[in-house]
Design a protein around this motif. Structure first.
Motif, mmCIF file in Angstrom:
data_model
loop_
_atom_site.group_PDB
_atom_site.id
_atom_site.type_symbol
_atom_site.label_atom_id
_atom_site.label_comp_id
_atom_site.label_asym_id
_atom_site.label_seq_id
_atom_site.Cartn_x
_atom_site.Cartn_y
_atom_site.Cartn_z
ATOM 1 N N UNK A 1 -0.222 4.889 -2.507
ATOM 2 C CA UNK A 1 -0.827 6.097 -1.945
ATOM 3 C C UNK A 1 -0.152 7.358 -2.496
ATOM 4 N N UNK B 1 0.812 -1.220 0.000
ATOM 5 C CA UNK B 1 0.000 0.000 0.000
ATOM 6 C C UNK B 1 0.843 1.267 0.000
ATOM 7 N N UNK B 2 2.091 1.165 0.419
ATOM 8 C CA UNK B 2 2.914 2.361 0.503
ATOM 9 C C UNK B 2 3.111 3.029 -0.849
ATOM 10 N N UNK C 1 -9.974 -0.512 3.591
ATOM 11 C CA UNK C 1 -10.899 0.527 4.074
ATOM 12 C C UNK C 1 -10.232 1.898 4.045
ATOM 13 N N UNK C 2 -8.956 1.924 4.404
ATOM 14 C CA UNK C 2 -8.185 3.169 4.356
ATOM 15 C C UNK C 2 -8.182 3.721 2.932
ATOM 16 N N UNK D 1 -12.668 8.109 -1.530
ATOM 17 C CA UNK D 1 -13.972 8.758 -1.416
ATOM 18 C C UNK D 1 -13.816 10.226 -1.009
ATOM 19 N N UNK D 2 -12.950 10.457 -0.033
ATOM 20 C CA UNK D 2 -12.729 11.823 0.442
ATOM 21 C C UNK D 2 -12.201 12.707 -0.689
ATOM 22 N N UNK E 1 -15.583 -5.642 11.895
ATOM 23 C CA UNK E 1 -14.417 -6.015 11.104
ATOM 24 C C UNK E 1 -14.106 -7.498 11.124
ATOM 25 N N UNK F 1 -11.673 5.002 1.914
ATOM 26 C CA UNK F 1 -12.030 6.287 2.533
ATOM 27 C C UNK F 1 -11.220 7.423 1.923
ATOM 28 N N UNK F 2 -9.945 7.157 1.645
ATOM 29 C CA UNK F 2 -9.106 8.177 1.018
ATOM 30 C C UNK F 2 -9.644 8.529 -0.363
ATOM 31 N N UNK G 1 -16.201 -1.412 1.663
ATOM 32 C CA UNK G 1 -16.627 -0.140 2.236
ATOM 33 C C UNK G 1 -18.121 -0.171 2.593
ATOM 34 N N UNK G 2 -18.917 -0.722 1.679
ATOM 35 C CA UNK G 2 -20.356 -0.814 1.953
ATOM 36 C C UNK G 2 -20.611 -1.700 3.176
ATOM 37 N N UNK H 1 -18.537 -2.294 5.740
ATOM 38 C CA UNK H 1 -18.036 -1.739 6.994
ATOM 39 C C UNK H 1 -18.695 -0.396 7.342
ATOM 40 N N UNK I 1 -8.059 -3.439 6.886
ATOM 41 C CA UNK I 1 -7.758 -2.056 7.291
ATOM 42 C C UNK I 1 -7.215 -1.253 6.121
ATOM 43 N N UNK I 2 -6.313 -1.880 5.360
ATOM 44 C CA UNK I 2 -5.713 -1.164 4.231
ATOM 45 C C UNK I 2 -6.761 -0.858 3.165
#
Lengths: 182, 87
Positions: free
Chosen positions: A91, A87-88, A166-167, A173-174, A148, A170-171, A138-139, A141, A163-164
């Motif tokens: 992003x 994931x690093x 969902x992170x 979506x934001x 979880x 959310x990122x 996402x839907x 959680x 967790x990754x």
């Protein structure tokens, strides 16, 4: 029995459909979920009059919704999940090399009610833009508020993976909201 | 001190699991000095509120009805005892 079904459909059909639609988004999937719920209800006929019919049917529907979402996620290629371990590097859209935000986080959420409606329309469109797998988790959680632990069990993924994902959801979506709102 | 990238991940994860004591401390320190991350945290909170609102609005929207074709399919399946996949 036939009368039962007619009654159930008349009294609870719309409610169940709205319940499914609020969680699945796609009307086709919501229709599927309601149909499967009703047929399971007819078949098992496990209703014992202990709870309200609506509560009983909603309980079945909740399971059907999760079944459908699990199927949707399983149909996606596995590589989606494996990539997330890394994931690093994924992003880079959000941060510079030293780990600072590229943007100033200026998104303003709405307060008035008219604004709210417009905002929810954009929110819907942004959820739809998420990659299928991220959208599904996402839907589960953030919309259905499934624990979880249960998501990991249902989807057969590790907690770290969840967790990754969902992170990232959310990122994404934001960011979409920031671009299309304010 | 975590970077914004690490801090944002901790903020998101705090919605899914309790943070450890040291994670909490690191995040607190970072938030003290970082305005964008404070905003990010607030935005995720508001997002959760918006999602709840969205759900409630759909659930209470009396204009949304179960489509007739689904009703008919269910009744038919009941008659014939078999189940037809919706189109």
């Amino acid at each position: 029995m036939k009368d039962n079904i007619n009654n159930w459909l008349n009294e609870h059909g719309d409610y169940l459909y709205r319940f499914a639609l609020a969680r699945l988004k796609d009307p086709h999937h919501a229709k599927d979920a309601v149909q499967e719920t009703m047929l399971a209800a007819i078949k098992n006929n496990s209703y014992e009059g202990e709870s309200a019919v609506r509560t009983w049917l909603t309980g079945i529907l909740k399971h059907k919704i999760i079944d459908l979402q699990r199927k949707q996620i399983r149909e996606q290629p596995v590589s989606d999940i494996i990539d997330l371990d890394n994931s690093d590097t994924s992003m880079d859209d959000f941060f510079d090399q030293s780990g600072h935000w590229l943007e100033r986080q200026t998104l303003n959420m709405p307060d008035g009610s008219l604004e709210q409606k417009q905002f929810l329309t954009i929110l819907d469109a942004c959820i739809n833009k998420l990659p299928a797998k991220l959208k599904a988790i996402f839907m589960l959680r953030d919309v259905q508020e499934v624990e979880n632990e249960n998501i990991c069990k249902e989807l057969n993924i590790t907690a770290t993976n969840a967790w990754v994902m969902l992170y990232r959801a959310r990122m994404g979506l934001r960011k979409c909201l920031e671009l299309n709102w304010s | 001190m975590p970077t914004c990238k690490q801090a944002s991940k901790l903020i998101s994860m705090s919605l899914d699991r309790p943070l450890s004591w040291s994670e909490k401390m690191q995040l607190k320190l970072h938030l003290l000095i970082c305005t964008p991350c404070r905003r990010f945290k607030k935005q995720l909170k508001l997002l959760a509120v918006a999602l709840k609102l969205r759900r409630t609005m759909i659930e209470n929207d009396q204009d949304i009805k179960l489509p007739l074709d689904v009703k008919n399919r269910i009744l038919q399946a009941k008659e014939s005892g078999s189940m037809q996949k919706p189109v």
